[in-house]
Design an enzyme around this catalytic site. Structure first.
Site, PDB file in Angstrom:
ATOM      1  N   LYS A 117      -4.227  -1.450  16.188  1.00 40.16           N
ATOM      2  CA  LYS A 117      -4.977  -1.057  14.863  1.00 40.16           C
ATOM      3  C   LYS A 117      -5.922   0.263  15.842  1.00 40.16           C
ATOM      4  CE  LYS A 117      -2.958  -1.905  11.473  1.00 40.16           C
ATOM      5  NZ  LYS A 117      -1.575  -0.509  11.059  1.00 40.16           N
TER       6      LYS A 117
ATOM      7  N   TYR B  65      -2.922  -7.542  16.623  1.00 40.37           N
ATOM      8  CA  TYR B  65      -3.175  -6.158  15.548  1.00 40.37           C
ATOM      9  C   TYR B  65      -4.270  -5.882  15.430  1.00 40.37           C
ATOM     10  CZ  TYR B  65      -3.981  -4.913  10.502  1.00 40.37           C
ATOM     11  OH  TYR B  65      -3.524  -4.730   9.555  1.00 40.37           O
TER      12      TYR B  65
ATOM     13  N   ILE C 140      -7.016  -6.579   2.050  1.00 40.71           N
ATOM     14  CA  ILE C 140      -6.312  -5.798   0.481  1.00 40.71           C
ATOM     15  C   ILE C 140      -4.850  -6.896   0.148  1.00 40.71           C
ATOM     16  CG2 ILE C 140      -4.757  -3.417  -0.609  1.00 40.71           C
ATOM     17  CD1 ILE C 140      -7.486  -3.328   0.834  1.00 40.71           C
TER      18      ILE C 140
ATOM     19  N   ILE D  41       0.723  -1.105  -0.203  1.00 38.14           N
ATOM     20  CA  ILE D  41      -0.195  -0.012   0.010  1.00 38.14           C
ATOM     21  C   ILE D  41       0.611   1.148  -0.184  1.00 38.14           C
ATOM     22  CG2 ILE D  41      -1.388   1.246   1.648  1.00 38.14           C
ATOM     23  CD1 ILE D  41      -2.402  -1.499   2.351  1.00 38.14           C
TER      24      ILE D  41
ATOM     25  N   SER E   1      -6.839   0.169  10.077  1.00 42.91           N
ATOM     26  CA  SER E   1      -7.168  -0.624   9.694  1.00 42.91           C
ATOM     27  C   SER E   1      -8.781  -1.083  10.090  1.00 42.91           C
ATOM     28  CB  SER E   1      -6.595  -1.878   9.699  1.00 42.91           C
ATOM     29  OG  SER E   1      -7.338  -3.221   9.944  1.00 42.91           O
TER      30      SER E   1
HETATM   31  N1  LIG Z   1      -2.880  -5.520   2.948  1.00 41.80           N
HETATM   32  C1  LIG Z   1      -3.989  -5.470   4.316  1.00 41.80           C
HETATM   33  O1  LIG Z   1      -5.227  -6.170   3.843  1.00 41.80           O
HETATM   34  C2  LIG Z   1      -3.990  -4.671   4.898  1.00 41.80           C
HETATM   35  C3  LIG Z   1      -5.539  -4.466   5.533  1.00 41.80           C
HETATM   36  C4  LIG Z   1      -5.627  -3.530   6.304  1.00 41.80           C
HETATM   37  C5  LIG Z   1      -4.204  -2.747   6.769  1.00 41.80           C
HETATM   38  N2  LIG Z   1      -3.040  -2.835   6.180  1.00 41.80           N
HETATM   39  C6  LIG Z   1      -2.147  -2.072   6.349  1.00 41.80           C
HETATM   40  O2  LIG Z   1      -1.495  -0.905   5.702  1.00 41.80           O
HETATM   41  C7  LIG Z   1      -0.687  -0.561   5.717  1.00 41.80           C
HETATM   42  C8  LIG Z   1       0.452  -1.224   4.757  1.00 41.80           C
HETATM   43  O3  LIG Z   1      -0.220  -3.063   4.667  1.00 41.80           O
HETATM   44  P1  LIG Z   1       0.212  -3.707   3.445  1.00 41.80           P
HETATM   45  O4  LIG Z   1      -0.377  -4.343   3.405  1.00 41.80           O
HETATM   46  O5  LIG Z   1       1.607  -2.770   2.440  1.00 41.80           O
HETATM   47  O6  LIG Z   1       1.199  -4.611   3.691  1.00 41.80           O
HETATM   48  P2  LIG Z   1       3.260  -4.925   3.488  1.00 41.80           P
HETATM   49  O7  LIG Z   1       3.940  -6.314   4.901  1.00 41.80           O
HETATM   50  O8  LIG Z   1       3.122  -5.108   1.835  1.00 41.80           O
HETATM   51  O9  LIG Z   1       4.144  -3.264   3.476  1.00 41.80           O
HETATM   52  C9  LIG Z   1       4.248  -3.495   4.926  1.00 41.80           C
HETATM   53  C10 LIG Z   1       5.857  -2.209   4.834  1.00 41.80           C
HETATM   54  O10 LIG Z   1       5.899  -1.277   6.170  1.00 41.80           O
HETATM   55  C11 LIG Z   1       7.633  -2.618   5.777  1.00 41.80           C
HETATM   56  N3  LIG Z   1       7.829  -2.057   7.919  1.00 41.80           N
HETATM   57  C12 LIG Z   1       6.868  -2.941   8.598  1.00 41.80           C
HETATM   58  N4  LIG Z   1       7.608  -3.134   9.463  1.00 41.80           N
HETATM   59  C13 LIG Z   1       8.029  -2.305   9.838  1.00 41.80           C
HETATM   60  C14 LIG Z   1       9.287  -1.070  11.030  1.00 41.80           C
HETATM   61  N5  LIG Z   1       9.154  -2.059  12.152  1.00 41.80           N
HETATM   62  N6  LIG Z   1      10.122   0.362  10.233  1.00 41.80           N
HETATM   63  C15 LIG Z   1       9.762  -0.003   9.113  1.00 41.80           C
HETATM   64  N7  LIG Z   1       9.220  -0.322   8.293  1.00 41.80           N
HETATM   65  C16 LIG Z   1       8.244  -1.172   8.266  1.00 41.80           C
HETATM   66  C17 LIG Z   1       7.944  -3.493   6.006  1.00 41.80           C
HETATM   67  O11 LIG Z   1       9.127  -3.483   5.508  1.00 41.80           O
HETATM   68  C18 LIG Z   1       7.028  -3.076   4.594  1.00 41.80           C
HETATM   69  O12 LIG Z   1       7.642  -2.634   3.330  1.00 41.80           O
HETATM   70  C19 LIG Z   1       0.224  -1.935   7.758  1.00 41.80           C
HETATM   71  O13 LIG Z   1      -0.010  -1.002   8.164  1.00 41.80           O
HETATM   72  C20 LIG Z   1      -1.006  -2.880   7.232  1.00 41.80           C
HETATM   73  O14 LIG Z   1      -1.569  -3.332   9.166  1.00 41.80           O
HETATM   74  C21 LIG Z   1      -2.664  -3.678   5.515  1.00 41.80           C
END
Ligand SMILES: NC(=O)c1ccc[n+]([C@@H]2O[C@H](COP(=O)([O-])OP(=O)(O)OC[C@H]3O[C@@H](n4cnc5c(N)ncnc54)[C@H](O)[C@@H]3O)[C@@H](O)[C@H]2O)c1
Length: 255
Positions: free
Chosen positions: A165, A161, A194, A23, A146
């Site tokens: 959130k 989680y 997502i 994202i 989230s």
């Molecule tokens: N994918 C889903 O279904 C979904 C749903 C709701 C919320 N989210 C939220 O969206 C956000 C992005 O998630 P995504 O789906 O793109 O996941 P993803 O795992 O593809 O991306 C997460 C990114 O955060 C970085 N990251 C994690 N811990 C870190 C740290 N301590 N320091 C620096 N960088 C760090 C990772 O290296 C990665 O690049 C997150 O906060 C996640 O909780 C995702």
């Protein structure tokens, strides 16, 4: 300013955490297309995102840092302001997910989720707020919460989680009230399911089936479907919006 121009981010400086992939990456590229220069903070190497921003004709830098580490976050914000100028937009999006039954979960697994999703957002928004207050130009901060901040996911258990959130939503609302006086708007997005590395297509079939059966839109979303919400909140188009939790979940939380 035309109505269309109110959505643009021309010459804004935007910081995106977790922008190496998923994202964060999609939203960083969209913000660059809308005219912003981009700084990425991520644990992973974000050079691919940097190259793609540069291809769009905007400046880009990245910092391979951990948002759980106070000094690393503060130092990165100092360098961003020195190299790119005062920060206008921050998308505090880095996060981790972890599914486990509470009775089986170790304290260290709980702390890992909470320290990234809640402490990390505190450190990033505090650094952003300090810079924006000092620069006296206001700004827009967007956090990634989230739908798990207000619904309990099914069938997987993910108490750490969900709790983290929910904390992000209240962090957002609290900062919106604290920093409105400085012209800083603070909002969050709440994605539903997502397709990213966090929720990959290889997820257990019975989980995917359970999710889709409860989704009014009958499908999982894609990362680019968050960009419109983030651009709206980042830009002048949302000039009277603060403390808002913009839910982008295909209707999942309506049931
Ligand atoms: N994918 C889903 O279904 C979904 C749903 C709701 C919320 N989210 C939220 O969206 C956000 C992005 O998630 P995504 O789906 O793109 O996941 P993803 O795992 O593809 O991306 C997460 C990114 O955060 C970085 N990251 C994690 N811990 C870190 C740290 N301590 N320091 C620096 N960088 C760090 C990772 O290296 C990665 O690049 C997150 O906060 C996640 O909780 C995702």
């Amino acid at each position: 300013m035309s109505f269309l121009d109110r959505f643009m981010l021309k010459d804004k400086i935007a910081v995106v955490t977790g922008g190496a992939r998923g994202i964060g990456r999609e939203c960083a590229l969209a913000m660059a297309e809308m005219g912003a220069d981009i700084a990425i903070l991520d644990l992973l190497d974000a050079s691919r995102t940097v190259d793609e921003v540069l291809q769009r004709g905007r400046k880009a830098i990245s910092f391979q840092i951990d948002v759980r580490k106070e000094q690393e976050v503060d130092r990165a914000f100092d360098e961003i302001c020195e190299k790119l100028g005062p920060v206008n937009v921050v998308f505090s999006n880095a996060g981790v997910a972890y599914c486990e039954n509470c009775e089986k979960m170790s304290f260290s697994d709980w702390k890992n989720v909470v320290s990234t999703n809640l402490n990390g957002n505190f450190l990033v928004t505090r650094a952003a707020g300090r810079k924006m207050i000092a620069a006296r130009q206001g700004g827009s901060i967007i956090l990634t919460a989230s739908m798990s901040g207000f619904v309990v996911n099914y069938p997987q258990n993910q108490v750490a989680y969900n709790a983290s959130k929910a904390g992000v939503v209240q962090l957002t609302r609290s900062l919106a009230c604290e920093w409105a006086r400085y012209g800083i708007r603070v909002n969050c997005i709440s994605p539903g399911y997502i397709l990213t590395e966090m929720t990959p297509p290889t997820t257990k079939k019975e989980w995917m089936d359970a999710w889709i059966s409860r989704l009014p839109m009958q499908r999982i979303g894609t990362a680019d479907e968050l960009c419109g919400a983030v651009i709206y909140l980042a830009s002048e188009a949302s000039s009277y919006t603060t403390g808002c939790n913009l839910v982008v979940d295909g209707g999942y939380s309506c049931y």
